[in-house]
Design a protein around this motif. Sequence first.
Motif, PDB file in Angstrom:
ATOM      1  N   ASP A  32       0.826  -1.207   0.000  1.00  0.00           N
ATOM      2  CA  ASP A  32       0.000   0.000   0.000  1.00  0.00           C
ATOM      3  C   ASP A  32       0.858   1.253   0.000  1.00  0.00           C
ATOM      4  N   THR A  33       2.037   1.187  -0.631  1.00  0.00           N
ATOM      5  CA  THR A  33       2.826   2.408  -0.766  1.00  0.00           C
ATOM      6  C   THR A  33       2.230   3.242  -1.900  1.00  0.00           C
ATOM      7  N   GLU A  34       2.552   4.529  -1.893  1.00  0.00           N
ATOM      8  CA  GLU A  34       2.072   5.417  -2.951  1.00  0.00           C
ATOM      9  C   GLU A  34       2.544   4.919  -4.329  1.00  0.00           C
ATOM     10  N   ALA A  35       3.790   4.437  -4.377  1.00  0.00           N
ATOM     11  CA  ALA A  35       4.335   3.966  -5.656  1.00  0.00           C
ATOM     12  C   ALA A  35       3.577   2.750  -6.171  1.00  0.00           C
ATOM     13  N   VAL A  36       3.257   1.820  -5.273  1.00  0.00           N
ATOM     14  CA  VAL A  36       2.515   0.624  -5.687  1.00  0.00           C
ATOM     15  C   VAL A  36       1.121   1.031  -6.177  1.00  0.00           C
ATOM     16  N   GLY A  43       0.568   1.195 -14.613  1.00  0.00           N
ATOM     17  CA  GLY A  43       1.545   0.288 -15.192  1.00  0.00           C
ATOM     18  C   GLY A  43       2.914   0.925 -15.405  1.00  0.00           C
ATOM     19  N   ILE A  44       3.094   2.135 -14.866  1.00  0.00           N
ATOM     20  CA  ILE A  44       4.374   2.844 -14.982  1.00  0.00           C
ATOM     21  C   ILE A  44       5.048   2.853 -13.605  1.00  0.00           C
ATOM     22  N   ASN A  45       6.342   2.512 -13.579  1.00  0.00           N
ATOM     23  CA  ASN A  45       7.067   2.469 -12.312  1.00  0.00           C
ATOM     24  C   ASN A  45       7.536   3.862 -11.907  1.00  0.00           C
ATOM     25  N   PRO A  46       6.966   4.423 -10.855  1.00  0.00           N
ATOM     26  CA  PRO A  46       7.349   5.796 -10.470  1.00  0.00           C
ATOM     27  C   PRO A  46       8.760   5.893  -9.904  1.00  0.00           C
ATOM     28  N   TYR A  47       9.413   4.769  -9.609  1.00  0.00           N
ATOM     29  CA  TYR A  47      10.763   4.790  -9.037  1.00  0.00           C
ATOM     30  C   TYR A  47      11.875   4.888 -10.087  1.00  0.00           C
TER      31      TYR A  47
END
Length: 172
Positions: A32-36, A43-47
């Motif tokens: 439940d992280t913001e990135a997940v 479908g885009i990896n914010p990291y």
Amino acid sequence: FGLGVASGQVTFRHTITGEVLNLDDSLPEGRDTEAVRQFLQTGINPYTEVKECLPKGEEAYLVACSGCHGHYAEGKVGPGLNDSYWTYPKNKTDKGLFETIFGGAQGMMGPHGSHLQLDEMLLMMAWIRHLYTGDVAEADWLTDEQKKNFTPFKPDKSAEENSSASEEQKTA
Ligand code: HEM
Ligand code: CA
């Protein structure tokens, strides 16, 4: 009833069979992280290319992947992940790469979705992208802005110099 993990917009599918992947099989932590949340929607990896994320991604990669794919993802028993050739072209997208890691592919490439946290997988993916040595023009996972700033990965020379320096000290 809970919302479960797969409450995003994107449907994730196994790289070989096309079966829908059940994200509820992932570890309860790190869901439940913001990135997940963002990743499940887009479908885009914010990291990707976020500096603070890279050391954690490196650590996760070294624990779970480098034994087969090499320290710098240069390839070993598993294929290189740091060049522009992909057995499964969908791995050029964050969604595809995630699907391959989560569900596995063929042979030795088993599923990793049930022993890694979702957030950890995103961190690891960012590190794999950072290790890229190929043509930036073929790095479909980078935005145009990221392409402008991306420099192909080179193993850290200063770290190597440091370790050889300390060896010299030992023998001196
Ligand atoms: C294939 C990632 C762990 C062995 C792949 C591919 C990716 C990948 C993205 C597809 C590459 C392509 O399309 O060219 C990872 C990650 C790992 C991991 C991120 C850690 C979580 C492992 C481990 C092994 C392994 C531990 C060995 C036990 C292989 C093999 C293939 C492969 C043999 C080729 C499979 C095929 O072509 O279907 N891996 N891998 N991988 N990996 Fe891994
Ligand atoms: Ca490759």
